[in-house]
Design an enzyme around this catalytic site. Sequence first.
Site, PDB file in Angstrom:
ATOM      1  N   SER A 141       0.838  -1.194   0.000  1.00  0.00           N
ATOM      2  CA  SER A 141       0.000   0.000   0.000  1.00  0.00           C
ATOM      3  C   SER A 141       0.882   1.256   0.000  1.00  0.00           C
ATOM      4  CB  SER A 141      -0.948  -0.040   1.201  1.00  0.00           C
ATOM      5  OG  SER A 141      -1.958   0.924   1.075  1.00  0.00           O
ATOM      6  N   ASP A 169      -9.982  -3.521  -5.656  1.00  0.00           N
ATOM      7  CA  ASP A 169      -9.185  -2.470  -5.041  1.00  0.00           C
ATOM      8  C   ASP A 169      -9.021  -1.362  -6.070  1.00  0.00           C
ATOM      9  OD1 ASP A 169      -7.185  -0.843  -3.982  1.00  0.00           O
ATOM     10  OD2 ASP A 169      -5.848  -2.486  -3.451  1.00  0.00           O
ATOM     11  N   HIS A 207      -8.068  -4.814  -0.895  1.00  0.00           N
ATOM     12  CA  HIS A 207      -6.922  -4.142  -0.303  1.00  0.00           C
ATOM     13  C   HIS A 207      -6.730  -4.624   1.139  1.00  0.00           C
ATOM     14  CE1 HIS A 207      -4.049  -0.798  -0.584  1.00  0.00           C
ATOM     15  NE2 HIS A 207      -4.290  -0.588   0.697  1.00  0.00           N
TER      16      HIS A 207
END
Length: 326
Positions: free
Chosen positions: A169, A263, A293
Amino acid sequence: MAMVSDAEKPETANRGKYATLLEPALWTYVDRVNAWYPPEMDLPVDQQRALYDTMCRAFHRGYPAGVEASDGTVAAGGHAIPVRRYHLAGKAPQAMVVYYHGGGFVLGGLDSHDDICAEICAGTGFAVLSADYRLAPEHLHPAAFDDALAVFEWAAATTALPIVLCGESAGGNLAAAVAHAARRHARPAIGQVLIYPELGSDESAGSYVEHAEAPLLTLSDIEFYRQVRSGKAQAPDDPTFSPLRDTDFSGLPPTVVISAQCDPLSSDGEAYRDRILAAGGRSWWHEEPRLVHSFLRARKTVPRAGEAFTRIVAAIATLGKGEWPY
């Protein structure tokens, strides 16, 4: 984290197209995350961090047998960057992984992804160095990037081991930004593995549109975290902020990108792969089907997430050995 109204509790929320796309075990994980870190909470950052840290402790799976960890600091520009090093007792590592945690540049630290780093260490046999970079809004960009680069440079100067950059991320953004900035370093990274990274792709197309309201991360969440990190004077074309805005993708280390289908950020991985390939480099992108995610935290309870994590660890191990099977 997904942000929906307080009236839409996990057990009653309208799951839309994701109701059947995501399997029940994954919904159990999503609901558990939302229970620990409530959507749409309006709390000061320090309280949000406390809740996030509590959630991370609840998901912590402990260390695999033989993994040991020790804490230290890296001196950088008048401040100290906390780091944690993992190693397998009695085994000499063949490479080092420099790992950058996720959390939107606002949340997380050495403890939030502690067990994930320990499992990467156990699965590869490599040393893992986790970096606790400075967070926004107290420290705006480029503070996190500066710390990420400083930790890489310290690792390159203090170990003879080949280095693999890795992050998930927000940490994937930092790993990529470091790879770009350090590609001509005397000891550049031997590879990078980016896990559902945020890289600054076109938000008007692809997964940004198709999965704008995905569970656990929405387009509005991405925009919120980006604004918190950037401040008012952020240049939109700064590659240390958004690696996809770079104009030069040559000379980057072999790159593996793993995204989640559900995502908004998935298209970033595809676009990044394409830019590296167009510049003559090596890159492989894989979109994990029917995952969301932050699926790393579901690796022990959702078989699909566990299989994805196994692929990630295998990619790190392969790059660390200087191999490219893709």
